[in-house]
Design an enzyme around this catalytic site. Structure first.
Site, PDB file in Angstrom:
ATOM      1  CD  GLU A 118      -2.893  -1.352   0.479  1.00  0.00           C
ATOM      2  OE1 GLU A 118      -3.209  -0.340  -0.166  1.00  0.00           O
ATOM      3  OE2 GLU A 118      -3.472  -2.433   0.359  1.00  0.00           O
ATOM      4  CB  CYS A 160      -1.460   7.289   0.824  1.00  0.00           C
ATOM      5  SG  CYS A 160      -2.790   6.504   1.731  1.00  0.00           S
TER       6      CYS A 160
HETATM    7  P1  NAD Z   1       8.513   4.682   4.591  1.00  0.00           P
HETATM    8  O1  NAD Z   1       8.389   3.814   3.416  1.00  0.00           O
HETATM    9  O2  NAD Z   1       9.722   5.484   4.753  1.00  0.00           O
HETATM   10  O3  NAD Z   1       8.393   3.808   5.937  1.00  0.00           O
HETATM   11  C1  NAD Z   1       7.276   2.990   6.215  1.00  0.00           C
HETATM   12  C2  NAD Z   1       7.685   1.892   7.155  1.00  0.00           C
HETATM   13  O4  NAD Z   1       8.590   1.022   6.494  1.00  0.00           O
HETATM   14  C3  NAD Z   1       8.424   2.361   8.398  1.00  0.00           C
HETATM   15  O5  NAD Z   1       7.986   1.570   9.470  1.00  0.00           O
HETATM   16  C4  NAD Z   1       9.874   2.099   8.059  1.00  0.00           C
HETATM   17  O6  NAD Z   1      10.686   1.891   9.184  1.00  0.00           O
HETATM   18  C5  NAD Z   1       9.776   0.836   7.240  1.00  0.00           C
HETATM   19  N1  NAD Z   1      10.828   0.618   6.252  1.00  0.00           N
HETATM   20  C6  NAD Z   1      11.386   1.535   5.422  1.00  0.00           C
HETATM   21  N2  NAD Z   1      12.280   0.925   4.597  1.00  0.00           N
HETATM   22  C7  NAD Z   1      12.261  -0.397   4.915  1.00  0.00           C
HETATM   23  C8  NAD Z   1      12.933  -1.544   4.409  1.00  0.00           C
HETATM   24  N3  NAD Z   1      13.803  -1.456   3.419  1.00  0.00           N
HETATM   25  N4  NAD Z   1      12.652  -2.733   4.952  1.00  0.00           N
HETATM   26  C9  NAD Z   1      11.754  -2.864   5.938  1.00  0.00           C
HETATM   27  N5  NAD Z   1      11.088  -1.814   6.481  1.00  0.00           N
HETATM   28  C10 NAD Z   1      11.329  -0.593   5.959  1.00  0.00           C
HETATM   29  O7  NAD Z   1       7.184   5.550   4.589  1.00  0.00           O
HETATM   30  P2  NAD Z   1       6.732   6.676   5.579  1.00  0.00           P
HETATM   31  O8  NAD Z   1       7.572   7.879   5.315  1.00  0.00           O
HETATM   32  O9  NAD Z   1       6.643   6.142   6.961  1.00  0.00           O
HETATM   33  O10 NAD Z   1       5.239   6.931   5.085  1.00  0.00           O
HETATM   34  C11 NAD Z   1       4.894   7.788   4.069  1.00  0.00           C
HETATM   35  C12 NAD Z   1       4.553   7.031   2.804  1.00  0.00           C
HETATM   36  O11 NAD Z   1       3.566   6.049   3.062  1.00  0.00           O
HETATM   37  C13 NAD Z   1       3.966   7.932   1.742  1.00  0.00           C
HETATM   38  O12 NAD Z   1       4.536   7.626   0.499  1.00  0.00           O
HETATM   39  C14 NAD Z   1       2.489   7.559   1.736  1.00  0.00           C
HETATM   40  O13 NAD Z   1       1.816   7.810   0.534  1.00  0.00           O
HETATM   41  C15 NAD Z   1       2.556   6.110   2.054  1.00  0.00           C
HETATM   42  N6  NAD Z   1       1.277   5.644   2.585  1.00  0.00           N
HETATM   43  C16 NAD Z   1       0.508   4.824   1.822  1.00  0.00           C
HETATM   44  C17 NAD Z   1      -0.735   4.411   2.277  1.00  0.00           C
HETATM   45  C18 NAD Z   1      -1.612   3.518   1.461  1.00  0.00           C
HETATM   46  O14 NAD Z   1      -2.556   2.975   2.032  1.00  0.00           O
HETATM   47  N7  NAD Z   1      -1.374   3.321   0.171  1.00  0.00           N
HETATM   48  C19 NAD Z   1      -1.178   4.833   3.533  1.00  0.00           C
HETATM   49  C20 NAD Z   1      -0.355   5.659   4.281  1.00  0.00           C
HETATM   50  C21 NAD Z   1       0.878   6.053   3.809  1.00  0.00           C
END
Ligand code: NAD
Length: 529
Positions: free
Chosen positions: A243, A277
Site C-alpha cells: 500500500e 496517501c
Molecule cells: P517509509 O516507506 O519510509 O516507511 C514505512 C515503514 O517502512 C516504516 O515503518 C519504516 O521503518 C519501514 N521501512 C522503510 N524501509 C524499509 C525496508 N527497506 N525494509 C523494511 N522496512 C522498511 O514511509 P513513511 O515515510 O513512513 O510513510 C509515508 C509514505 O507512506 C507515503 O509515500 C504515503 O503515501 C505512504 N502511505 C501509503 C498508504 C496507502 O494505504 N497506500 C497509507 C499511508 C501512507
C-alpha cells in the site's frame, strides 16, 4: 520528558522519538538485533497455532473487546497519536478512531460470513462432483506501518490478519511508535498471548523481520521502501501486499455546486496536514469555472485554522490543520514548492514553512505537468490547480502519473462522472465526494501502478490473509473417470467430439454430450489398467 528504551539490553543504537510540535526527544527506541528474530518468530508461530485453532466467532469476540477498549480509551489514544504525529485532535478522532472502530464493527458483523466455506457451481460435465472454497490461515504475518496514521494503519490490518486466523508481528514507524499503547490494549483486553507482537525499530528492524520469513508481508509506506521490501521478500518468495504512495487527481466539471466542491478539495487536501496517501494533490478544473473555483479556494483557505494561523488559539478543538510529523517531509514539501515557484508556478495561498514543523496550507496555480510538484508525491498541505477543456484532457491529466491510488470526480451529470471514473487508472474513486471510499469498511482498498497492489478491507481484507483453498469432492465407488488411462484412438475421437459438442454451440448439446459420455463410460469400463 521520560526516556523509554525498549529492550535496552542490546548494543543497537538508540532512535530518538521526537515531538513534532516542540522537537523535544520524548523517548527512545532501539533496533532489534539479528539474534532476537528467532525468538520473535518462535512466539509468533506458537501463537499462530493457537489463533488458527480458534473459531472465527472466537476471534471476532476478541475484536469486540478491542473495539470496546478503543471506545473507552479514545481520548488517551488521541493524546498519544497527537503527541507523536502533531495532527489536529479532530483529524485523529475522525481518521484514526472513527474509521478504525467502524472497520472493527464491520468485521464483527461480517467476518463469519466472509470466511465461511463457499460453494462453487460445478459444471454438468463434472456431475456428480461438488466444489467448494475454504479460507484458511496462512501463518505469522508481518505488518509494517508508516507514520501518518499510526493507529488506523496498524489496527485494521492487525484485525484482518487475526480474524483470518493468523498471528501478527508488527513494526511501527520509528517516527510514531506509539510506545506501549497497543501492548496495553492487548493486555487490558486479554488478547491471545503473542498473537500481536509490537517490535520497535527502524528500517534495519524491518529488514531483519523480513529475514524471519513471515508467511506474508503487509506493507504500508513509500514506493521506495515498497520496492526494497519486495526485492528482499523475493529471495524467500514471501507474498507481499504493498500500500504505497499516491498523487490523487480531483476532477471538477462545470456543473458542480462550487461551494461544496471547494470545501471538499480543502478537506481532502489539508486533512492530516496533507499527509494522507489519498490526499487531494492535483485539482483538475474545467476552464469555464476555473476562475471562480480558484477565487473560492483562496477565500475559504484564508478561513482555515492551521498551526500557522489559528482561528482561536484558546480552543484547541477548533484547529483544522495541525503540524507536519517529520522534519524530512517538511523539507521535501518546501523543496517541491520552491522548485515549482522557480519554474513559474504562482502561489495563490501559503507557500512557506512556519515554526518547527508548521507548513502553510498552500495552493499553487500556473503549474505544468513537467514540474516536480505535479509529478512527485508532495505528502504535505499543498494543492496544485490545472485547467482542462474536454473530458479526454481531464482523463489524460489525471492519468499522467506514476501513481494510481485514488481519485475523485465532481459533476452533476452522474453518467459523465461514472464514465470518467472508469477511465482513471486507480484503485479507488469517489464521485462527488473525497476520500470517501475509505469511509466504507465494506469497500476494498488498494492501489494500481506505483501505488502498489493487493486489496484489504471488506471481504478482501480477510481473504488477503487467507490461503484460498479449492476443494472438489467426488463420490467413492468403482466408476473410473472418463479421462483416465488407458488412452486410445477411440477415446481420443470421442473426447474430441465431446469438446466440440459442449463448447461449439451445437443444438441439443446437453443431450448429445450425455450420449457421448455414455460411450466414453462404456469404454472406460471395458478397458482399464
Ligand atoms: P517509509 O516507506 O519510509 O516507511 C514505512 C515503514 O517502512 C516504516 O515503518 C519504516 O521503518 C519501514 N521501512 C522503510 N524501509 C524499509 C525496508 N527497506 N525494509 C523494511 N522496512 C522498511 O514511509 P513513511 O515515510 O513512513 O510513510 C509515508 C509514505 O507512506 C507515503 O509515500 C504515503 O503515501 C505512504 N502511505 C501509503 C498508504 C496507502 O494505504 N497506500 C497509507 C499511508 C501512507
Amino acid at each position: 520528558m521520560s526516556t523509554v528504551v525498549d529492550k535496552p539490553t542490546t548494543d543497537a543504537p538508540n532512535i530518538d522519538v521526537k515531538s513534532p510540535v516542540t522537537g523535544e526527544v520524548m523517548y527512545q527506541i532501539q533496533d532489534i538485533t539479528e539474534d532476537q528474530v528467532g525468538d520473535i518468530y518462535a512466539r509468533a508461530h506458537d501463537a499462530h497455532q493457537r489463533v488458527s485453532s480458534m473459531t472465527v466467532a472466537q476471534r471476532v469476540a476478541e475484536v469486540t473487546k478491542l473495539k470496546k477498549w478503543i471506545l473507552e480509551h479514545k481520548e488517551e489514544i488521541i493524546d498519544k497519536i497527537c503527541a507523536e504525529t502533531g495532527k489536529s485532535r479532530t483529524d485523529a478522532l475522525i481518521s484514526e478512531i472513527f474509521n478504525t472502530v467502524d472497520a472493527l464493527q464491520y468485521y464483527e458483523q461480517n467476518a463469519e460470513k466472509h470466511l465461511a466455506p463457499q460453494k462453487v457451481p460445478t459444471p454438468i460435465i463434472l456431475f456428480p462432483k461438488k466444489s467448494k472454497v475454504y479460507f484458511e490461515p496462512i501463518g505469522p504475518v508481518l505488518v509494517i506501518s508508516p507514520w501518518n496514521y499510526p493507529f488506523n494503519l496498524t489496527v485494521i490490518p492487525l484485525v484482518c490478519a487475526f480474524v483470518a486466523g493468523n498471528s501478527v508481528v508488527f513494526k511501527p514507524s520509528e517516527y510514531t511508535p506509539l510506545h506501549g499503547l497497543l501492548e496495553k490494549m492487548c493486555e487490558d483486553t486479554g488478547f491471545p498471548k503473542d498473537a500481536f507482537q509490537v517490535i520497535y525499530g527502524g528500517k534495519d528492524t524491518g529488514r531483519r523481520l523480513i529475514d524471519g520469513k513471515p508467511a506474508k508481508i503487509f506493507f504500508t509506506g513509500s514506493t521506495r521502501a515498497g520496492r526494497e521490501i519486495m526485492k528482499q521478500a523475493a529471495d524467500y518468495l514471501i507474498p507481499v501486499e504493498l500500500e504505497l504512495g499516491g498523487k490523487d487527481p480531483f476532477i471538477v466539471f462545470d456543473d458542480v455546486n462550487l461551494d461544496r466542491t471547494v470545501n471538499g478539495a480543502i478537506w481532502g487536501g489539508m486533512s492530516n496536514c496533507g499527509q494522507t496517501c489519498t490526499a487531494v494533490e492535483r485539482a483538475i478544473v474545467h476552464e469555464k469555472i476555473y476562475p471562480e473555483f480558484v477565487e473560492k479556494l483562496k477565500a475559504k483557505l484564508e478561513n482555515l485554522s492551521s498551526a500557522t494561523k489559528q482561528r482561536d488559539p484558546s480552543d484547541s478543538l477548533s484547529l483544522d490543520v495541525g503540524v507536519m510529523t517529520t522534519e524530512f517531509q517538511v523539507e521535501k514539501v518546501q523543496e517541491l514548492v520552491e522548485d515549482a515557484i522557480s519554474n513559474g508556478a504562482t502561489v495563490l495561498v501559503g507557500g512557506k514553512r512556519g515554526e518547527g514543523h508548521q507548513f502553510e496550507p498552500t495552493v499553487l496555480t500556473d503549474v505544468t505537468p513537467e514540474m516536480r510538484i505535479v509529478k512527485e508525491e508532495t505528502f504535505g498541505p499543498v494543492i496544485t490547480v490545472q485547467k482542462f477543456s474536454s473530458e479526454n484532457e481531464a482523463v489524460a491529466l489525471a492519468n499522467d502519473s506514476i501513481y494510481g491510488l485514488s481519485a475523485s470526480v465532481w459533476s452533476a451529470d452522474l453518467d459523465r462522472a461514472d464514465r470518467i471514473a472508469r477511465q482513471i487508472v486507480t484503485g479507488n474513486v469517489s464521485i462527488n465526494n473525497v476520500l470517501a471510499t475509505q469511509g466504507n469498511s465494506a469497500l476494498p482498498y488498494g492501489g494500481t501502478k506505483e501505488s502498489g497492489f493487493g486489496r484489504y478491507k471488506g471481504s478482501f481484507g480477510l481473504h488477503a490473509f487467507s490461503n484460498v483453498k479449492s476443494v472438489l469432492v467426488d463420490k467413492q465407488g468403482s466408476m473410473l473417470e472418463l479421462n483416465w488411462y488407458p488412452y486410445s484412438k477411440e477415446k481420443y475421437a470421442l473426447f474430441s467430439k465431446l469438446i466440440d459438442t459442449v463448447y461449439g454451440g451445437a443444438p441439443f448439446a446437453l443431450v448429445k454430450a450425455i450420449g457421448i459420455g455414455a460411450k466414453l463410460q462404456k469404454l472406460s469400463k471395458k478397458k482399464h489398467l
